[in-house]
Motif scaffolding. Structure first.
Motif, PDB file in Angstrom:
ATOM      1  N   MET B   1      31.090  79.732  90.877  1.00 36.70           N
ATOM      2  CA  MET B   1      31.681  79.939  89.652  1.00 36.70           C
ATOM      3  C   MET B   1      31.112  80.609  88.472  1.00 36.70           C
ATOM      4  N   ALA B   2      31.834  81.239  87.714  1.00 39.92           N
ATOM      5  CA  ALA B   2      31.263  82.034  86.582  1.00 39.92           C
ATOM      6  C   ALA B   2      32.347  81.866  85.419  1.00 39.92           C
ATOM      7  N   ILE B   3      32.044  82.228  84.368  1.00 37.52           N
ATOM      8  CA  ILE B   3      32.677  82.386  83.065  1.00 37.52           C
ATOM      9  C   ILE B   3      33.578  84.067  83.273  1.00 37.52           C
ATOM     10  N   GLU B   4      34.693  84.077  83.050  1.00 32.08           N
ATOM     11  CA  GLU B   4      35.413  85.397  83.119  1.00 32.08           C
ATOM     12  C   GLU B   4      35.496  85.983  81.836  1.00 32.08           C
ATOM     13  N   VAL B   5      35.221  87.209  81.327  1.00 31.82           N
ATOM     14  CA  VAL B   5      35.340  87.589  80.270  1.00 31.82           C
ATOM     15  C   VAL B   5      36.275  88.853  80.336  1.00 31.82           C
ATOM     16  N   ARG B   6      37.179  88.996  79.408  1.00 31.86           N
ATOM     17  CA  ARG B   6      37.992  90.248  79.486  1.00 31.86           C
ATOM     18  C   ARG B   6      37.782  90.960  78.265  1.00 31.86           C
ATOM     19  N   VAL B   7      37.371  92.123  78.519  1.00 29.96           N
ATOM     20  CA  VAL B   7      36.809  93.092  77.550  1.00 29.96           C
ATOM     21  C   VAL B   7      37.775  94.067  77.153  1.00 29.96           C
ATOM     22  N   PRO B   8      37.884  94.366  75.775  1.00 30.82           N
ATOM     23  CA  PRO B   8      39.226  95.261  75.228  1.00 30.82           C
ATOM     24  C   PRO B   8      38.508  96.796  75.463  1.00 30.82           C
ATOM     25  N   THR B   9      39.749  97.769  75.446  1.00 27.79           N
ATOM     26  CA  THR B   9      39.558  99.110  75.879  1.00 27.79           C
ATOM     27  C   THR B   9      37.897  99.634  75.027  1.00 27.79           C
ATOM     28  N   ILE B  10      38.073  99.285  73.820  1.00 24.70           N
ATOM     29  CA  ILE B  10      36.891  99.903  72.705  1.00 24.70           C
ATOM     30  C   ILE B  10      35.525  99.420  73.216  1.00 24.70           C
ATOM     31  N   LEU B  11      35.383  98.371  74.027  1.00 27.59           N
ATOM     32  CA  LEU B  11      34.094  97.850  74.334  1.00 27.59           C
ATOM     33  C   LEU B  11      33.773  98.308  75.753  1.00 27.59           C
ATOM     34  N   ARG B  12      34.696  98.872  76.527  1.00 23.33           N
ATOM     35  CA  ARG B  12      34.440  99.066  77.901  1.00 23.33           C
ATOM     36  C   ARG B  12      33.524 100.213  78.233  1.00 23.33           C
ATOM     37  N   SER B  13      32.819 100.916  77.048  1.00 17.23           N
ATOM     38  CA  SER B  13      31.941 101.672  77.438  1.00 17.23           C
ATOM     39  C   SER B  13      30.497 101.140  77.852  1.00 17.23           C
ATOM     40  N   TYR B  14      30.533  99.697  77.510  1.00 14.28           N
ATOM     41  CA  TYR B  14      29.337  98.966  77.692  1.00 14.28           C
ATOM     42  C   TYR B  14      29.557  98.397  79.120  1.00 14.28           C
ATOM     43  N   THR B  15      30.714  98.313  79.659  1.00 11.09           N
ATOM     44  CA  THR B  15      30.737  97.562  80.894  1.00 11.09           C
ATOM     45  C   THR B  15      31.358  98.524  82.079  1.00 11.09           C
ATOM     46  N   GLY B  17      33.508 100.545  82.087  1.00  9.51           N
ATOM     47  CA  GLY B  17      34.996 100.835  82.216  1.00  9.51           C
ATOM     48  C   GLY B  17      35.599  99.643  82.784  1.00  9.51           C
ATOM     49  N   ALA B  18      34.771  98.579  83.089  1.00  9.14           N
ATOM     50  CA  ALA B  18      35.312  97.388  83.383  1.00  9.14           C
ATOM     51  C   ALA B  18      36.176  96.627  82.642  1.00  9.14           C
ATOM     52  N   LYS B  19      37.392  95.887  82.887  1.00 12.48           N
ATOM     53  CA  LYS B  19      38.132  95.313  82.017  1.00 12.48           C
ATOM     54  C   LYS B  19      37.867  93.735  81.880  1.00 12.48           C
ATOM     55  N   VAL B  20      37.160  93.299  83.101  1.00  8.95           N
ATOM     56  CA  VAL B  20      36.831  91.954  83.134  1.00  8.95           C
ATOM     57  C   VAL B  20      35.451  91.844  84.154  1.00  8.95           C
ATOM     58  N   ASP B  36      24.752  90.475  77.428  1.00  5.14           N
ATOM     59  CA  ASP B  36      24.003  91.733  76.826  1.00  5.14           C
ATOM     60  C   ASP B  36      22.870  92.096  78.010  1.00  5.14           C
ATOM     61  N   ALA B  37      22.498  91.170  78.714  1.00 10.01           N
ATOM     62  CA  ALA B  37      21.555  91.471  79.652  1.00 10.01           C
ATOM     63  C   ALA B  37      22.061  92.497  80.694  1.00 10.01           C
ATOM     64  N   LYS B  38      23.094  92.382  81.064  1.00 11.06           N
ATOM     65  CA  LYS B  38      23.735  93.100  82.031  1.00 11.06           C
ATOM     66  C   LYS B  38      24.670  94.480  81.642  1.00 11.06           C
ATOM     67  N   HIS B  39      24.833  94.114  80.241  1.00 11.29           N
ATOM     68  CA  HIS B  39      25.813  95.219  79.540  1.00 11.29           C
ATOM     69  C   HIS B  39      25.080  95.833  78.257  1.00 11.29           C
ATOM     70  N   ASN B  40      24.071  96.515  78.323  1.00  8.78           N
ATOM     71  CA  ASN B  40      23.229  96.533  77.169  1.00  8.78           C
ATOM     72  C   ASN B  40      23.923  97.164  75.882  1.00  8.78           C
ATOM     73  N   GLY B  41      23.809  96.402  74.897  1.00  9.60           N
ATOM     74  CA  GLY B  41      24.465  96.827  73.499  1.00  9.60           C
ATOM     75  C   GLY B  41      25.718  96.284  73.336  1.00  9.60           C
ATOM     76  N   LEU B  42      26.239  95.270  74.198  1.00  7.38           N
ATOM     77  CA  LEU B  42      27.525  94.737  73.795  1.00  7.38           C
ATOM     78  C   LEU B  42      27.406  93.601  72.754  1.00  7.38           C
ATOM     79  N   LYS B  43      26.133  92.943  72.653  1.00  7.30           N
ATOM     80  CA  LYS B  43      25.914  91.659  71.619  1.00  7.30           C
ATOM     81  C   LYS B  43      26.184  92.413  70.436  1.00  7.30           C
TER      82      LYS B  43
END
Lengths: 164, 104
Positions: B1-15, B17-20, B36-43
């Motif tokens: 189990m984990a926490i699902e996080v939905r990411v808006p278009t403008i922040l998908r450059s950090y993921t 391209g992933a939406k979730v 932030d540890a997995k997607h550096n800069g998101l924080k």
């Protein structure tokens, strides 16, 4: 590629722009635009705001969603965050996206303010501004706002792009 | 189990391209550190240098705006769903005055 058939997105003159919004053009049905202007006039002198959704990837605005201005201000607008969540989820469920985000300026020109630029968070959307400062004429302009860069675009008003 | 996080278009450059994306943590603050540890800069796009929630984004825990749940101290758990949306706001008012009006 079929020879003689222009690819979408090229600068080929002529037919390419009739459907959808290729690069710097907003194509909008006159009935939707009229409804946006009516919303802005109704809420004047407060700023009005809303969204026009369209099928994902189509760049065609088809479903008008007037939003509450939670700030109820003559100089500021803000979507109510809970209403926004509901509308964004609804668009997701319908496989739609926000094609237009619109708001009015009620005492100044229809050009993005520094605040508008700072908040612009939908790089794929057309930012439509309506100025209601003149009672008898309405200024309507459209922009792309990406990474704090504002690019004005043509507004191509059409009749009934969508079958009733 | 984990926490699902939905990411808006403008922040998908950090993921990539992933939406979730998925993350873990006991509080929103902890979850954002994990993301932030997995997607550096998101924080930096969610939290200001002063340590508050950025005014340019709305973060929802399930169906509620986290600002009503203690903001960064909001408790989160496996199975929760986080949605990040760009705040839609603006207007003719100057930016500093708008920020003051928003109180955040």
């Amino acid at each position: 590629m079929t020879p003689g058939v222009p690819a979408v997105g090229t600068a080929t003159p002529g037919r390419a722009k009739s459907h959808g919004n290729v690069r710097h053009v907003l194509t909008i049905d006159s009935a939707i635009l009229d409804a946006i202007v009516a919303h802005a006039r109704r809420d004047h002198p407060d700023e009005a705001c809303g969204v026009v959704a369209g099928p994902a990837g189509s760049d065609l605005p088809t479903r008008l969603i007037p939003m509450d201005n939670a700030a109820r201000s003559m100089t500021f607008y803000e979507f109510d965050s809970i209403e926004q969540l509901r509308v964004w989820r609804e668009m997701d469920d319908n496989d739609e996206e926000p094609v237009i985000i619109y708001h009015s300026h009620t005492a100044t020109e229809a050009y993005p303010s520094r605040t508008d630029i700072s908040f612009a968070g939908e790089p794929g959307a057309h930012y439509l501004l309506v100025s209601t400062r003149e009672p008898d004429s309405t200024e309507i302009r459209s922009f792309r706002i990406v990474d704090n860069v504002v690019t004005e675009e043509e507004v191509n008003i059409v009749d009934a792009t969508v079958d009733a | 189990m984990a926490i699902e996080v939905r990411v808006p278009t403008i922040l998908r450059s950090y993921t990539g391209g992933a939406k979730v994306v998925e993350g873990s943590g006991d509080t929103l603050s902890g979850l954002i550190d994990d993301l932030d540890a997995k997607h550096n800069g998101l924080k930096g796009r969610l939290i200001t240098p002063e340590g508050g929630l950025h005014r340019f984004v709305n973060i929802y825990l399930n169906d509620e705006d986290v600002r009503f749940l203690g903001a960064l101290d909001a408790k989160v758990a496996d199975g929760d769903s986080i949605t990040i949306l760009p705040a839609v706001a603006g207007g003719a008012l100057g930016f500093a005055a708008a920020a003051a009006l928003l109180g955040r």
